[in-house]
Write a protein that holds these residues in place. Structure first.
Motif, PDB file in Angstrom:
ATOM      1  N   ALA A  13       0.802  -1.225   0.000  1.00  0.00           N
ATOM      2  CA  ALA A  13       0.000   0.000   0.000  1.00  0.00           C
ATOM      3  C   ALA A  13       0.834   1.275   0.000  1.00  0.00           C
ATOM      4  O   ALA A  13       0.314   2.359   0.237  1.00  0.00           O
ATOM      5  CB  ALA A  13      -0.946  -0.016   1.198  1.00  0.00           C
ATOM      6  N   LEU A  14       2.127   1.154  -0.307  1.00  0.00           N
ATOM      7  CA  LEU A  14       2.992   2.337  -0.284  1.00  0.00           C
ATOM      8  C   LEU A  14       2.576   3.370  -1.331  1.00  0.00           C
ATOM      9  O   LEU A  14       2.502   4.568  -1.052  1.00  0.00           O
ATOM     10  CB  LEU A  14       4.453   1.916  -0.515  1.00  0.00           C
ATOM     11  CG  LEU A  14       5.471   3.055  -0.566  1.00  0.00           C
ATOM     12  CD1 LEU A  14       5.499   3.827   0.746  1.00  0.00           C
ATOM     13  CD2 LEU A  14       6.865   2.535  -0.891  1.00  0.00           C
ATOM     14  N   LYS A  15       2.288   2.877  -2.550  1.00  0.00           N
ATOM     15  CA  LYS A  15       1.901   3.800  -3.617  1.00  0.00           C
ATOM     16  C   LYS A  15       0.656   4.599  -3.207  1.00  0.00           C
ATOM     17  O   LYS A  15       0.551   5.802  -3.475  1.00  0.00           O
ATOM     18  CB  LYS A  15       1.620   3.008  -4.897  1.00  0.00           C
ATOM     19  CG  LYS A  15       1.159   3.880  -6.049  1.00  0.00           C
ATOM     20  CD  LYS A  15       0.611   3.055  -7.190  1.00  0.00           C
ATOM     21  CE  LYS A  15      -0.193   3.912  -8.144  1.00  0.00           C
ATOM     22  NZ  LYS A  15      -0.961   3.110  -9.100  1.00  0.00           N
ATOM     23  N   ARG A  16      -0.271   3.905  -2.556  1.00  0.00           N
ATOM     24  CA  ARG A  16      -1.502   4.583  -2.158  1.00  0.00           C
ATOM     25  C   ARG A  16      -1.215   5.665  -1.093  1.00  0.00           C
ATOM     26  O   ARG A  16      -1.832   6.735  -1.087  1.00  0.00           O
ATOM     27  CB  ARG A  16      -2.523   3.563  -1.629  1.00  0.00           C
ATOM     28  CG  ARG A  16      -3.969   4.032  -1.689  1.00  0.00           C
ATOM     29  CD  ARG A  16      -4.949   2.854  -1.730  1.00  0.00           C
ATOM     30  NE  ARG A  16      -4.644   1.853  -0.708  1.00  0.00           N
ATOM     31  CZ  ARG A  16      -5.098   1.884   0.541  1.00  0.00           C
ATOM     32  NH1 ARG A  16      -5.887   2.854   0.935  1.00  0.00           N
ATOM     33  NH2 ARG A  16      -4.783   0.929   1.393  1.00  0.00           N
ATOM     34  N   ALA A  17      -0.258   5.391  -0.198  1.00  0.00           N
ATOM     35  CA  ALA A  17       0.113   6.424   0.790  1.00  0.00           C
ATOM     36  C   ALA A  17       0.649   7.661   0.066  1.00  0.00           C
ATOM     37  O   ALA A  17       0.327   8.803   0.424  1.00  0.00           O
ATOM     38  CB  ALA A  17       1.159   5.873   1.762  1.00  0.00           C
ATOM     39  N   ILE A  18       1.464   7.416  -0.982  1.00  0.00           N
ATOM     40  CA  ILE A  18       2.044   8.548  -1.725  1.00  0.00           C
ATOM     41  C   ILE A  18       0.951   9.346  -2.436  1.00  0.00           C
ATOM     42  O   ILE A  18       0.891  10.582  -2.318  1.00  0.00           O
ATOM     43  CB  ILE A  18       3.088   8.035  -2.748  1.00  0.00           C
ATOM     44  CG1 ILE A  18       4.285   7.418  -2.009  1.00  0.00           C
ATOM     45  CG2 ILE A  18       3.537   9.163  -3.677  1.00  0.00           C
ATOM     46  CD1 ILE A  18       5.293   6.712  -2.924  1.00  0.00           C
ATOM     47  N   THR A  19       0.054   8.653  -3.164  1.00  0.00           N
ATOM     48  CA  THR A  19      -0.965   9.387  -3.928  1.00  0.00           C
ATOM     49  C   THR A  19      -1.944  10.094  -2.990  1.00  0.00           C
ATOM     50  O   THR A  19      -2.377  11.220  -3.273  1.00  0.00           O
ATOM     51  CB  THR A  19      -1.726   8.453  -4.895  1.00  0.00           C
ATOM     52  OG1 THR A  19      -2.243   7.349  -4.169  1.00  0.00           O
ATOM     53  CG2 THR A  19      -0.809   7.933  -5.978  1.00  0.00           C
ATOM     54  N   LEU A  20      -2.260   9.443  -1.874  1.00  0.00           N
ATOM     55  CA  LEU A  20      -3.169  10.099  -0.911  1.00  0.00           C
ATOM     56  C   LEU A  20      -2.530  11.352  -0.319  1.00  0.00           C
ATOM     57  O   LEU A  20      -3.200  12.371  -0.120  1.00  0.00           O
ATOM     58  CB  LEU A  20      -3.551   9.121   0.209  1.00  0.00           C
ATOM     59  CG  LEU A  20      -4.530   8.002  -0.154  1.00  0.00           C
ATOM     60  CD1 LEU A  20      -4.646   6.995   0.990  1.00  0.00           C
ATOM     61  CD2 LEU A  20      -5.918   8.581  -0.496  1.00  0.00           C
ATOM     62  N   ALA A  21      -1.229  11.293  -0.043  1.00  0.00           N
ATOM     63  CA  ALA A  21      -0.547  12.464   0.527  1.00  0.00           C
ATOM     64  C   ALA A  21      -0.470  13.592  -0.503  1.00  0.00           C
ATOM     65  O   ALA A  21      -0.650  14.771  -0.165  1.00  0.00           O
ATOM     66  CB  ALA A  21       0.857  12.079   1.013  1.00  0.00           C
ATOM     67  N   LEU A  22      -0.207  13.227  -1.778  1.00  0.00           N
ATOM     68  CA  LEU A  22      -0.175  14.259  -2.821  1.00  0.00           C
ATOM     69  C   LEU A  22      -1.557  14.905  -2.966  1.00  0.00           C
ATOM     70  O   LEU A  22      -1.680  16.135  -3.059  1.00  0.00           O
ATOM     71  CB  LEU A  22       0.274  13.655  -4.164  1.00  0.00           C
ATOM     72  CG  LEU A  22       1.710  13.111  -4.242  1.00  0.00           C
ATOM     73  CD1 LEU A  22       1.978  12.500  -5.613  1.00  0.00           C
ATOM     74  CD2 LEU A  22       2.731  14.204  -3.950  1.00  0.00           C
ATOM     75  N   ASP A  23      -2.605  14.062  -2.981  1.00  0.00           N
ATOM     76  CA  ASP A  23      -3.973  14.584  -3.067  1.00  0.00           C
ATOM     77  C   ASP A  23      -4.276  15.511  -1.896  1.00  0.00           C
ATOM     78  O   ASP A  23      -4.869  16.578  -2.055  1.00  0.00           O
ATOM     79  CB  ASP A  23      -4.992  13.438  -3.064  1.00  0.00           C
ATOM     80  CG  ASP A  23      -4.970  12.652  -4.368  1.00  0.00           C
ATOM     81  OD1 ASP A  23      -4.290  13.110  -5.318  1.00  0.00           O
ATOM     82  OD2 ASP A  23      -5.607  11.586  -4.423  1.00  0.00           O
ATOM     83  N   ASP A  24      -3.867  15.067  -0.713  1.00  0.00           N
ATOM     84  CA  ASP A  24      -4.128  15.848   0.494  1.00  0.00           C
ATOM     85  C   ASP A  24      -3.453  17.221   0.397  1.00  0.00           C
ATOM     86  O   ASP A  24      -3.994  18.225   0.871  1.00  0.00           O
ATOM     87  CB  ASP A  24      -3.603  15.072   1.707  1.00  0.00           C
ATOM     88  CG  ASP A  24      -3.922  15.760   3.022  1.00  0.00           C
ATOM     89  OD1 ASP A  24      -5.063  16.228   3.185  1.00  0.00           O
ATOM     90  OD2 ASP A  24      -3.025  15.840   3.880  1.00  0.00           O
TER      91      ASP A  24
END
Lengths: 86, 403
Positions: free
Chosen positions: B273-284
């Motif tokens: 789930a690392l990629k999802r942490a990155i995309t969620l942080a960018l979105d945030d």
């Protein structure tokens, strides 16, 4: 067996196992100053009394912690115990 | 509008520099702090290298009342917090205690203190155990001691998620700022370089057994064979941006985005789930991958984990799509202190328009990463910091210039 537990003995144990508050001079007249005022909370006193118990081979019990709110009171309790052991 | 959280103070204690200035100078210079362990004799152990904080004499910085009751890493944390507050120009005794929070991360608590007292317990008996053991080895001890020393009574916490913890702490501190606490001390200073702590590190199977400090920790290199543990970290003063600007504070940058995810259970076949942490942080943060000027990698230097991290970065940014760096190659991995130190580096990179290097690693071409192997100039407005914790933790923070 040491004959008497003095204020100097207590100060050296306090310094070693609990340190000395920056705003407090342990070398001033502290015999009747509350430990709390000297910057020592209950844990510091707990640590101090267990060190005394170890070094002098005596047992002070919980009473010492509850009753000894000043250096003089603690000295009295320790010396009474030393006498009763002797 | 949601209040924005900005960093106004940085404190650093790192293996390649005591204090922000020394750390940053050493880092840009490519100077490593990794060497043979000196805090205990490592001769009998398969791994013997670590990153130890140099030149730290606790009694020069802390009152004697605090010394008998604190582990080494707590002493480092208290001094790091002092430096962060001084850097921010904040005098805690002039503020309302309830307006200040403390949120730190920890991975093992005061392990060295605990080791000593457990030795006393089993060799001499319970009467010989320090009364301060009651809290000195807790995960929450740094948060508690920083809170007491500075009279900080606002909502506080301790986060425990291995290497991801430092970012989770910053995320939680930002949450408190958004809920209305004007100021928080946050980040992580960690370390358990004692014999008992060392055994715990070794049990992960991820520790490098190399003996040459220049060849021991080589993330994204074909010769990667594990990492070197270290001690230290960074703490920050995080403030509500409007309040910080009103008092005329110097602002290093904004904690613009944060996210954490958890890996699927092993064996499910689902991706990490690392990629999802990155995309969620960018979105945030409200930014696109193209806005990101540099990624500070987790960089475990275990081939499978390096591959997963490279894949996640490439899926978001494209192959060689963004500069990636791991200045932790000069400090070792600092557990809960690791990612906060990267956040400090990111903020300083923004301030000085420079990318700190990854040392010693020769990038394995298959990973398709643009690894920053020498200090590189260039404007830095937005940085991504990535961290993973043993057992499935993934966290990411986006740091942006507030100019």
């Amino acid at each position: 067996m040491p004959e008497k537990f003095t204020i100097e003995d207590l100060k050296s144990i306090l310094r070693e196992c609990a340190g000395e508050d920056e705003g407090v001079d342990l070398d001033s007249h502290i015999l009747d100053t509350e430990f709390e005022e000297l910057g020592y909370e209950s844990l510091a006193i707990f640590e101090t009394t267990s060190r005394i118990e170890r070094e002098y081979g005596i047992s002070l019990g919980d009473d010492a912690l509850n009753e000894a709110s000043t250096p003089r009171a603690l000295l009295d309790i320790v010396n009474a115990r030393l006498l009763s052991v002797a | 509008m949601t209040p924005s959280a900005v960093v106004t103070g940085i404190g650093v204690t790192a293996p390649n520099g005591l204090g922000t200035k020394d750390y940053w100078a050493a880092t840009l210079d490519g100077t490593s702090g990794i060497g043979r362990l000196t805090r205990f004799d490592p001769s009998g152990y398969p791994a013997q290298l670590a990153g130890e904080v140099p030149g730290f004499v606790a009694k020069e910085h802390l009152p004697s009342r605090l010394l008998p009751q604190t582990d080494h890493m707590t002493r480092l944390a208290l001094v790091t917090a002092d430096w962060a507050l001084a850097d921010a120009g904040v005098k805690p005794d002039q503020l309302d205690g309830y307006d200040m929070s403390v949120v730190t991360a920890s991975s093992a608590g005061g392990f060295e203190f605990g080791e000593r007292e457990l030795q006393a317990l089993w060799s001499k008996g319970s009467k010989y155990v320090s009364a301060y053991q009651s809290f000195a080895w807790f995960y929450a001890v740094n948060t508690g001691q920083i809170s007491i020393r500075n009279g900080m009574q606002g909502p506080s916490a301790a986060l425990v998620s291995d290497h991801a913890g430092g970012l989770d702490a910053i995320g939680q501190a930002r949450r408190q700022i958004r809920k209305g606490t004007p100021l928080a001390v946050t980040g992580g200073v960690d370390g358990s370089l004692s014999s008992y702590g060392w055994i715990s590190h070794l049990s992960s199977g991820q520790i490098s057994t190399a003996t040459d400090p220049d060849r021991a920790y080589l993330p994204f290199d074909a010769s990667a064979s594990g990492y070197v543990p270290g001690e230290g970290g960074a703490l920050f003063v995080l403030e509500d941006e409007a309040a910080a600007r009103q008092r005329g504070a110097e602002i290093y940058g904004r904690i613009a985005g944060y996210a954490s995810t958890f890996d699927p259970r092993p064996g499910t076949g689902r991706p990490p789930a690392l990629k999802r942490a990155i995309t969620l942080a960018l979105d945030d943060a409200g930014v696109t991958p193209g806005d990101v000027d540099v990624v500070f990698a987790d960089a475990v230097a275990v081939p499978e984990l390096d591959r997963q991290e490279a894949d996640a970065i490439n899926e978001v940014f494209g192959p060689r799509g963004v500069p990636v760096t791991a200045p932790k190659t000069m400090t070792g991995r600092l557990y809960a202190g690791a990612a906060p130190l990267d956040v400090a580096a990111a903020l300083l990179a923004i301030r000085d328009s420079v990318l700190p290097p990854t040392v010693h690693s020769d990038p394995y071409p298959d990973y398709q990463l643009d690894l920053v192997t020498g200090t590189r100039g260039g404007p830095v407005r937005t940085a991504l910091v990535v961290a993973r914790g043993h057992g499935g933790f993934n966290s990411a923070v986006v740091v942006r210039s507030a100019r």
